[in-house]
Design a protein around this motif. Structure first.
Motif, mmCIF file in Angstrom:
data_model
loop_
_atom_site.group_PDB
_atom_site.id
_atom_site.type_symbol
_atom_site.label_atom_id
_atom_site.label_comp_id
_atom_site.label_asym_id
_atom_site.label_seq_id
_atom_site.Cartn_x
_atom_site.Cartn_y
_atom_site.Cartn_z
ATOM 1 N N HIS A 241 38.725 26.680 42.030
ATOM 2 C CA HIS A 241 39.204 28.232 41.418
ATOM 3 C C HIS A 241 38.480 29.070 42.265
ATOM 4 N N TYR A 242 39.270 30.165 42.567
ATOM 5 C CA TYR A 242 38.581 31.106 43.681
ATOM 6 C C TYR A 242 38.898 32.413 43.002
ATOM 7 N N MET A 243 38.054 33.138 42.537
ATOM 8 C CA MET A 243 38.263 34.519 41.896
ATOM 9 C C MET A 243 37.632 35.748 42.770
ATOM 10 N N HIS A 244 38.278 36.966 42.511
ATOM 11 C CA HIS A 244 37.538 38.051 43.064
ATOM 12 C C HIS A 244 37.387 39.009 42.036
ATOM 13 N N MET A 245 36.352 39.804 42.226
ATOM 14 C CA MET A 245 35.911 40.720 41.015
ATOM 15 C C MET A 245 35.419 42.004 41.616
ATOM 16 N N ILE A 246 35.789 43.239 41.121
ATOM 17 C CA ILE A 246 35.428 44.408 41.294
ATOM 18 C C ILE A 246 34.874 44.958 40.213
ATOM 19 N N LEU A 247 33.390 45.367 39.995
ATOM 20 C CA LEU A 247 33.136 46.018 38.779
ATOM 21 C C LEU A 247 32.083 47.242 38.930
ATOM 22 N N ASN A 248 32.527 48.258 38.228
ATOM 23 C CA ASN A 248 32.005 49.496 38.522
ATOM 24 C C ASN A 248 30.408 49.585 37.629
ATOM 25 N N LYS A 249 29.490 50.724 37.552
ATOM 26 C CA LYS A 249 28.414 50.670 36.998
ATOM 27 C C LYS A 249 28.673 50.487 35.419
ATOM 28 N N GLY A 250 27.890 49.678 34.580
ATOM 29 C CA GLY A 250 28.373 49.705 33.318
ATOM 30 C C GLY A 250 29.290 48.617 33.050
ATOM 31 N N GLU A 251 29.958 48.082 34.019
ATOM 32 C CA GLU A 251 31.068 47.089 33.631
ATOM 33 C C GLU A 251 30.419 45.622 33.763
ATOM 34 N N GLY A 252 31.207 44.547 33.172
ATOM 35 C CA GLY A 252 30.629 43.231 33.326
ATOM 36 C C GLY A 252 31.515 42.315 32.899
ATOM 37 N N LEU A 253 31.174 41.190 32.521
ATOM 38 C CA LEU A 253 31.919 39.996 32.048
ATOM 39 C C LEU A 253 31.582 39.748 30.702
ATOM 40 N N PRO A 254 32.443 39.296 29.677
ATOM 41 C CA PRO A 254 31.817 38.926 28.459
ATOM 42 C C PRO A 254 30.960 37.710 28.827
ATOM 43 N N GLU A 255 29.838 37.685 27.868
ATOM 44 C CA GLU A 255 28.871 36.479 27.999
ATOM 45 C C GLU A 255 29.919 35.282 27.594
ATOM 46 N N HIS A 256 29.525 34.006 28.493
ATOM 47 C CA HIS A 256 30.369 32.881 28.559
ATOM 48 C C HIS A 256 29.286 31.827 29.306
ATOM 49 N N PHE A 257 30.007 30.560 28.872
ATOM 50 C CA PHE A 257 29.270 29.395 29.712
ATOM 51 C C PHE A 257 30.147 28.975 30.649
ATOM 52 N N SER A 258 29.477 28.660 31.988
ATOM 53 C CA SER A 258 30.326 28.251 32.719
ATOM 54 C C SER A 258 30.873 26.895 32.672
ATOM 55 N N ASN A 259 32.183 26.902 32.955
ATOM 56 C CA ASN A 259 32.943 25.680 33.010
ATOM 57 C C ASN A 259 33.080 24.726 34.310
ATOM 58 N N SER A 260 32.359 24.862 34.990
ATOM 59 C CA SER A 260 32.167 24.180 36.252
ATOM 60 C C SER A 260 30.950 24.540 36.970
ATOM 61 N N ASN A 261 30.724 24.022 38.361
ATOM 62 C CA ASN A 261 29.676 24.572 39.205
ATOM 63 C C ASN A 261 30.265 25.908 39.641
ATOM 64 N N VAL A 262 29.520 26.978 39.588
ATOM 65 C CA VAL A 262 30.037 28.371 40.236
ATOM 66 C C VAL A 262 28.931 28.764 41.209
ATOM 67 N N TYR A 263 29.764 29.234 42.335
ATOM 68 C CA TYR A 263 29.241 29.768 43.585
ATOM 69 C C TYR A 263 29.471 31.187 43.590
#
Length: 104
Positions: free
Chosen positions: A26-48
């Motif tokens: 799985h290849y994802m791309h993310m852009i986050l501005n100040k104060g933004e983030g992801l919901p806290e979660h557990f990695s479901n694979s090895n993450v790079y």
């Protein structure tokens, strides 16, 4: 044409896009501005996770936050609790690769 071509969103607007989601990775791309983030979660694979722009603040498995600048590449093991945020001025841009691809 043998190759497949994928395009990443350009700009500064918050973006979380699944670019490639197949049986290999799985290849994802993310852009986050100040104060933004992801919901806290557990990695479901090895993450790079590669920081392409800005500064990443990340907390893993309850340890204190670590800060990584542009050019950093993190390898995060399977089943690690992750808290990914942009707490800094400027836009944070990341690519995230999960390999092997998570199983459903």
């Amino acid at each position: 044409m043998i190759e497949q071509v994928f395009h990443l969103t350009q700009g500064d607007a918050k973006t979380i896009e699944k670019v490639v989601m197949d049986e290999n990775l799985h290849y994802m791309h993310m852009i986050l501005n100040k104060g933004e983030g992801l919901p806290e979660h557990f990695s479901n694979s090895n993450v790079y996770m590669a920081v392409l722009r800005g500064t990443l603040t990340i907390g893993l498995d309850g340890q204190e936050d670590h800060v990584y600048p542009k050019g950093a590449l993190l390898k995060i093991p399977f089943n690690t609790k992750m808290n990914v945020r942009n707490l800094h001025d400027g836009t944070l841009e990341l690519t995230v690769v999960k390999a092997p691809a998570p199983r459903k």
